[in-house]
Write a protein that holds these residues in place. Sequence first.
Motif, mmCIF file in Angstrom:
data_model
loop_
_atom_site.group_PDB
_atom_site.id
_atom_site.type_symbol
_atom_site.label_atom_id
_atom_site.label_comp_id
_atom_site.label_asym_id
_atom_site.label_seq_id
_atom_site.Cartn_x
_atom_site.Cartn_y
_atom_site.Cartn_z
ATOM 1 N N GLN A 153 -10.779 -5.655 2.788
ATOM 2 C CA GLN A 153 -10.561 -4.662 1.733
ATOM 3 C C GLN A 153 -9.962 -3.401 2.376
ATOM 4 O OE1 GLN A 153 -11.268 -4.825 -1.718
ATOM 5 N NE2 GLN A 153 -10.069 -2.945 -1.738
ATOM 6 N N ILE A 154 -8.777 -2.981 1.898
ATOM 7 C CA ILE A 154 -8.129 -1.751 2.366
ATOM 8 C C ILE A 154 -8.175 -0.744 1.221
ATOM 9 C CG2 ILE A 154 -6.027 -0.733 3.322
ATOM 10 C CD1 ILE A 154 -5.265 -3.527 4.286
ATOM 11 N N THR A 155 -8.908 0.381 1.446
ATOM 12 C CA THR A 155 -9.137 1.362 0.381
ATOM 13 C C THR A 155 -8.554 2.719 0.786
ATOM 14 O OG1 THR A 155 -11.196 0.231 -0.170
ATOM 15 C CG2 THR A 155 -10.885 2.465 -1.054
ATOM 16 N N GLU B 129 -2.165 2.144 -3.840
ATOM 17 C CA GLU B 129 -3.416 1.558 -4.281
ATOM 18 C C GLU B 129 -4.013 0.691 -3.177
ATOM 19 O OE1 GLU B 129 -4.801 2.293 -7.102
ATOM 20 O OE2 GLU B 129 -3.110 3.521 -7.780
ATOM 21 N N GLY B 130 -5.307 0.372 -3.342
ATOM 22 C CA GLY B 130 -5.993 -0.474 -2.381
ATOM 23 C C GLY B 130 -5.524 -1.927 -2.457
ATOM 24 N N TYR B 131 -5.940 -2.678 -1.466
ATOM 25 C CA TYR B 131 -5.517 -4.086 -1.412
ATOM 26 C C TYR B 131 -6.709 -4.933 -0.969
ATOM 27 C CZ TYR B 131 -2.039 -7.823 -1.089
ATOM 28 O OH TYR B 131 -1.302 -8.962 -1.297
ATOM 29 N N ASN B 132 -6.908 -6.056 -1.654
ATOM 30 C CA ASN B 132 -8.047 -6.932 -1.357
ATOM 31 C C ASN B 132 -7.533 -8.316 -0.965
ATOM 32 O OD1 ASN B 132 -10.630 -7.884 -1.112
ATOM 33 N ND2 ASN B 132 -10.866 -8.323 -3.294
ATOM 34 N N CYS C 267 -7.241 5.931 5.192
ATOM 35 C CA CYS C 267 -7.618 4.621 4.637
ATOM 36 C C CYS C 267 -8.877 4.110 5.318
ATOM 37 C CB CYS C 267 -6.500 3.597 4.846
ATOM 38 S SG CYS C 267 -5.063 3.872 3.813
ATOM 39 N N SER D 2 -12.246 -2.442 5.573
ATOM 40 C CA SER D 2 -13.496 -3.183 5.817
ATOM 41 C C SER D 2 -13.176 -4.674 5.927
ATOM 42 C CB SER D 2 -14.499 -2.949 4.692
ATOM 43 O OG SER D 2 -13.995 -3.436 3.467
ATOM 44 N N ILE E 243 0.842 -1.211 0.000
ATOM 45 C CA ILE E 243 0.000 0.000 0.000
ATOM 46 C C ILE E 243 0.870 1.252 0.000
ATOM 47 C CG2 ILE E 243 -1.675 1.316 1.339
ATOM 48 C CD1 ILE E 243 -2.839 -1.355 2.267
ATOM 49 N N ILE F 193 -8.134 6.697 0.726
ATOM 50 C CA ILE F 193 -8.958 7.860 0.367
ATOM 51 C C ILE F 193 -7.994 8.988 -0.033
ATOM 52 C CG2 ILE F 193 -10.719 9.471 1.131
ATOM 53 C CD1 ILE F 193 -11.622 6.557 0.972
ATOM 54 N N LYS F 194 -8.134 9.414 -1.288
ATOM 55 C CA LYS F 194 -7.177 10.398 -1.832
ATOM 56 C C LYS F 194 -7.833 11.774 -1.954
ATOM 57 C CE LYS F 194 -4.636 6.963 -4.531
ATOM 58 N NZ LYS F 194 -4.140 6.589 -5.869
#
Length: 778
Positions: free
Chosen positions: A213-215, A191-194, A226, A229, A186, A217-218
């Motif tokens: 899910q790691i998303t 970028e996100g990671y699933n 981040c 979930s 990350i 926020i930009k």
Amino acid sequence: MGNGEKSLPYKSKKFKPYVIVKDGIIKKVSSNFIKLINYDKQEIEGKSIEEVFKLIRIYPEVDENDLFGKKEYFIFDSMFKVRVVTIIKDEMKKRGEYVYTFIERNKKYIRQKLSFFERIQFYSDNSLGIAFFSYPDFILLKANKNFYKYLYESTSKRENLIGKKIKNEIEANYNSSFWGKIWECILKTGEGYNVKEYRHIKSNGDTAYYNIQITPIKEKKEIKCCIVSIKDITDDVLKRKELERQASIIKQQRDELEAIIKNISDGIAVVDKELNYELLNDTIKEIFYDFDSIKRYGDSLKNTKYYDKDGNIISFENFIGCRVLRGERIENFLQIIKRPDRTVYVSTFGSPIYDKNGEIAKAVLCFRDITEQINYEEILKTQMEHFYKIIDSLELPLVRITYPDFVIIEMNKRAKEFIKEIVPRFHMNLDMIKEDHILKYFPIDYKKEETYIYILEMEKNKNPVKIENVEIIKKDKKIYSNLIFQPILNSSGEIYEILMIIIDITHEVEEKEAIAKLLKMQGEIFSFITHEFKTPLSIISAAVQAMEFLCKDELSERAKGYIKRIKQSCLQQLRLVNNLLDIVRADAGYLKVYKKNIDIVKLTRYITESVSIYAKQKDINIHFISDTQSKIIAIDDEKYERILLNLLSNAIKYTQPKKNIFVNISTIENSICLEVKDEGIGIPKDKQDIVFQRFGQIDNSLSRSCDGTGIGLCLTKLFVDALGGRIELISNEGKGSSFKIYLPDFIIELEESKNKQTFEDSRLIQNVNIEFSNIYCD
């Protein structure tokens, strides 16, 4: 620090949150600072600045030399709400006092992000775990309950988690190397990671599966925070794995079934509704002729004929497969298949298979080749016919019976003659009793418990059984027979027929009855004679005693000697008569035992001491030994007295002077052991088996010098058996003998008066005089 600000910061900063610190201790707190952190004033004043930093969970760690209002810090109020602040440290006029001013930054930004977090949580699945983290430090800013539950299963209080790095917490509970790669990825890519189906072993040992899910926020292409979930998919994964496992098992079972069907010893065929073969295993090749030419059901009719067990030809419409496809279930249907090269006997089974609509879709057929069995049974049948011809000529009555009904099938000539004699009404027509129950013509009921046990034994072991001494009336005369039931087994090892053999044992029974009558008469005569002997002996003994008592002063020494010899002879004859009477009573079953609770140690010592005078007369030492001072058991003291006196009499009689006799009482497990051991002449090994027999005597020089009848030890054994004990003999010729008697160790419940222990001196004296009457060896 600010330029020359020696007092409280200028008025425009007066309303900013601040604290005044002296020597590291907070002296004053502004009301706005209290509002910022939402703690009571008393909780702050008097604490060190480091303690307050720790309380508000400030991150990153504060550098005292870098508080110029440029570096952002995260702090958390008492409700765990996050704030982003900068800190300015100024020196005041008073020496050693400093003011720390906290300026909240990006308040709108934080509120927007947290509001975004709330909206995600509201619209997401209730089972979803959601958390809001700072970037790039991954500090936990906010999380819902499910997130705590999934990620921090070992932690119970959220105040221990807010403001901490997720990396440290996760790696403490999860695979550190795995998550380290995620953080690195990350940070490197932005970028996100699933992570799908992450497998986690809980602290209690259970396995859980999560989708994570790691998303990032930009904002203006720069990551600000981040959203993480986590969804628990354990149930879905376990269900899928169970389905996969079941599918694997089904496939394995299908493969195994196909392998079994292929190699099974029975021929297996599956036929569909169109009469096409879906499956034919290898075994069926041996049943069908020209197997390679068979494509559809019924093709074998080109060169093969099918018959039922009665020899009727089977049409195609009545073929097993056609019947099964019409809904029949077929079990053990015998088909005779006549091929061009040979005849095959087949036991056939068939069962329909239904589709999901309940309609017949297929027929499963099983063909079992029983040709060898049929041929064997034909051979057996032929052999049995020869066998029955042989038994028909035997002199013993033999009857063939069905099983399990015991109905007559056939009988040989001798059996027919026997039945005619015991059932006169069948004299003219013996066929009338065929298919009738055989045992009705004998006075036994095979359903009764005693007889039924024999039948069950035959059924279980497949061995012949015998019912003995069956009384039968034959021509108004009572005869006796033994009935032997010999099971006949089929090729499967099961009873299918019984051969009953009738053996006339009337002659043997009559002989036994005659012998029994003779023995009874002999016993009665013997008892009569012994009683007749005892009467005059008692009179002679009484007369001698009267002469000794009344005329002792008038008699010469010579006369007294004669009287002594007469008295001794009377006692010897009385001993013999008493022993004979007891043996007769024992044979007739009239030997009575009267037990009472007695001290066996005291009684044994008393009897032993009473015969010591006879031992001294022969210069023999007699010793009494016991491993206990007292032992109460239930015993017939008169029988025990006779036993011990007989053993002591023999020991003194056959022991030479200067030798020893030992009487020993001991307790062994649940028995009392009486041992009488001497240093006498001993008994040869080849004679030891006869000493307990009636009139059994040892023939040697010393035994011949002492009178004896040979019934003393026989009577002793009878008494021991009557008391429920046993007797053992160990003897070495020339060294002596040891007789051991084992008696049961128990007591009986009696009334007080009956339980009282008494020794009858007069009886003991009389028994000693009688038992030792033949000891007069010099």
